[in-house]
Design an enzyme around this catalytic site. Sequence first.
Site, PDB file in Angstrom:
ATOM      1  N   HIS A  44      61.749  11.040  49.084  1.00 35.57           N
ATOM      2  CA  HIS A  44      63.147  11.380  49.341  1.00 35.57           C
ATOM      3  C   HIS A  44      63.906  11.417  48.019  1.00 35.57           C
ATOM      4  O   HIS A  44      63.576  10.712  47.070  1.00 35.57           O
ATOM      5  CB  HIS A  44      63.792  10.340  50.258  1.00 35.57           C
ATOM      6  CG  HIS A  44      63.173  10.278  51.607  1.00 35.57           C
ATOM      7  ND1 HIS A  44      63.515  11.141  52.621  1.00 35.57           N
ATOM      8  CD2 HIS A  44      62.213   9.462  52.113  1.00 35.57           C
ATOM      9  CE1 HIS A  44      62.807  10.853  53.706  1.00 35.57           C
ATOM     10  NE2 HIS A  44      62.011   9.837  53.421  1.00 35.57           N
ATOM     11  N   CYS A  52      64.589  16.175  48.536  1.00 38.54           N
ATOM     12  CA  CYS A  52      65.867  16.823  48.803  1.00 38.54           C
ATOM     13  C   CYS A  52      66.689  16.883  47.515  1.00 38.54           C
ATOM     14  O   CYS A  52      66.645  15.958  46.695  1.00 38.54           O
ATOM     15  CB  CYS A  52      66.646  16.049  49.866  1.00 38.54           C
ATOM     16  SG  CYS A  52      65.871  16.047  51.493  1.00 38.54           S
TER      17      CYS A  52
END
Length: 468
Positions: free
Chosen positions: A166, A208
């Site tokens: 992430h 992301c």
Amino acid sequence: MAAQVTTMITTIALIALSSVIVESRITTEEFKTTFKPSTSNGKVEGTRWAVLVAGSYGYWNYRHQANVCHAYQLLRRGGLKDENIIVFMFDDIAFNEENPRPGVIINRPDGSDVYNGVPKDYTGEDASVDNLFAVILGNKTALKGGSGKVLNSGPNDHIFIYYGDHGGPGILMMPTDEELYAHDLINVLKKKHSSGTYKSMVIYVEACESGSMFDGLLPKGLNIYATTAANPNESSYGYYCPGMYPPPPEVYNTCLGDLYSISWLEDSDLSNLRDETLRKQYEVVKRRTGYSSSSSSHVMQYGDINISKDKLFIYMGANPDNENSTSLGYRSTSPTTHPQAVNQRDASILYLNEKLRAAPEGTEKWVKAWNDFSKEMAHRSHVDRSVQAIGELVIGAKNAAEVMRAVRPQGQPLVDDWDCLKTLVDIYKHHCGSLSRYGIKHMRAFANMCNAGVGKDQMAWAAAKACT
């Protein structure tokens, strides 16, 4: 009552996921694009080195360690030696009690085990930011724990770095829950370049907002070429997920891979890397990771783009079995068979919903699944509300939303003062608790507070007010 709650929570999960599940324009069906057979002897001056980093932990993040293990197997088949491959991963997946195949990790529905033989260089708490930077710089004295392996590279060597986890604007995470800031990474890369201990370097990043790690920050002239799963202001996507096409085997309640990662990995598995260039792979991955919907992920490239003319063989080696292979390509198929992917940040929601769905109603497992789901949703609500409240206090309710969501033009870094950003984040955590891998999506809000002149005293006052 249990049935009503299950129905309600499933509906909530589907609503949460509906805006982030998107259809890819391609499938994993290959079409053959014939390349001329390589006539090269395949010799590369210098040594190939690789650093592979899975930045997460927990079974719900199965895919990140699966990607890294797959990358290791690819490099070994390509001829890299264990002494030149350095692996960072928490190592809590293979023998996790939830793993239906103990000791085995797969990266695609019909895939073979990718865990066997993977070196455990930096696991658990040793998979830290400081150790990663020490490894890149070849600084053994700065290591704390781990195998002691570092990039002991020389001026003619080639380095490949792959990271998957992430991320958020200007930040990646490590298994230790530490933040890896873009500014610090770039400084380490500059220092590595100044040491004259590599000829060229390639970096692949799955996260992301991963483009924000390099946009406006990675200068040309360092002999570094980087590609990212997403641009600076969008999500990347989990793949081979439950309830989607193509699905994992029924015994898995979590995603097996990430779309950008499995795209370059599966392309590399089947292609002749002596012939295929970095540029070709970038185009293949870009096409496979593209979407027809507005929720698209744009694969990006940064740094010294001329390096993309290099053959993949220079960095990953080449599997002798693929010497006469053709390139892996992708094509559109009928809308009824479009593959699906899920926003990285909502993959954990999908996992929790799968656990709730599978648990017999009213049992201890069902109650635990319900509590875990409720806790996650409550945390997300707290983070969203507290960041919004802080913004309104320091900027003003009228302009807060616009200022906090503002995206800088391409080529400008996320923030001017990285120390300010770190300070505001630390103050938030002190008063409001962990941002978590979900909450780091708000890093742009904190960065824009810094860009707007918000200081630590204002932030401390606002965070205390918003979270007490």
